[in-house]
Write an enzyme that holds these catalytic residues in place. Sequence first.
Site, mmCIF file in Angstrom:
data_model
loop_
_atom_site.group_PDB
_atom_site.id
_atom_site.type_symbol
_atom_site.label_atom_id
_atom_site.label_comp_id
_atom_site.label_asym_id
_atom_site.label_seq_id
_atom_site.Cartn_x
_atom_site.Cartn_y
_atom_site.Cartn_z
ATOM 1 C CG ASN A 84 -12.184 1.631 13.148
ATOM 2 O OD1 ASN A 84 -13.010 0.850 13.589
ATOM 3 N ND2 ASN A 84 -12.287 2.937 13.285
ATOM 4 C CG HIS A 114 -4.009 -14.309 -9.284
ATOM 5 N ND1 HIS A 114 -3.595 -15.569 -8.941
ATOM 6 C CD2 HIS A 114 -4.944 -13.965 -8.366
ATOM 7 C CE1 HIS A 114 -4.269 -15.977 -7.880
ATOM 8 N NE2 HIS A 114 -5.085 -15.010 -7.510
ATOM 9 C CB ALA A 158 -12.495 8.211 3.077
ATOM 10 N NE ARG A 164 0.643 6.360 -9.524
ATOM 11 C CZ ARG A 164 -0.015 7.058 -10.404
ATOM 12 N NH1 ARG A 164 0.247 8.298 -10.568
ATOM 13 N NH2 ARG A 164 -0.941 6.525 -11.148
ATOM 14 N NE ARG A 181 -4.495 20.022 2.361
ATOM 15 C CZ ARG A 181 -4.032 20.057 3.615
ATOM 16 N NH1 ARG A 181 -2.814 20.460 3.861
ATOM 17 N NH2 ARG A 181 -4.800 19.700 4.614
#
Length: 185
Positions: A84, A114, A158, A164, A181
Amino acid sequence: MAPADRQQFIARRTPESAAMTAEVRRAHAITARINRLGYDDAEEVRALVSELLGRTVDDSFFVLPPFFATGGSHTTIGRNVFVNQNCTFYDLGGLTIGDDVMIGPNVSLITSGHPIAPSERRSGVTASPIVIERNVWIAAGVTVIGGVTVGENAVIAAGSVVTRDVPPNSLVGGNPARVIRTIED
């Protein structure tokens, strides 16, 4: 942070940093051309994204401008991928997007950064790969940082910041994103 074996460092004022700078200039010139196009120019947008990547994207690929990138040669995009508007791809560390991936508006996939130590911060750029496996949905306003793998069928809620790995078949959200979940069919 990415494991050390998946992270590279590009020092300033080296041939590698000069090549990186040239790639950024090339990408900005191509994305400027992409961003002059609209929704109905999908074929021309695909041609320019193919030029950016240095390989042809599948006819099922669709990106809605504006789109921003600092590279392209380190990006691989699968079939039936939707991106999008207003997304940003920094691919220095390597960016792999699998088949059937949906990427919402204002998503940033950032493989570079950095060093954290103040004395080293301006000494160069760190880079780690991002891998987005098949059938992932990344919702609006998400940021994914380098060193992350997003597992097959996962959904990222969102506004999340993904620092991770995301397990397959899971819904993650928050900052930092955590498993909310498991997703079952």
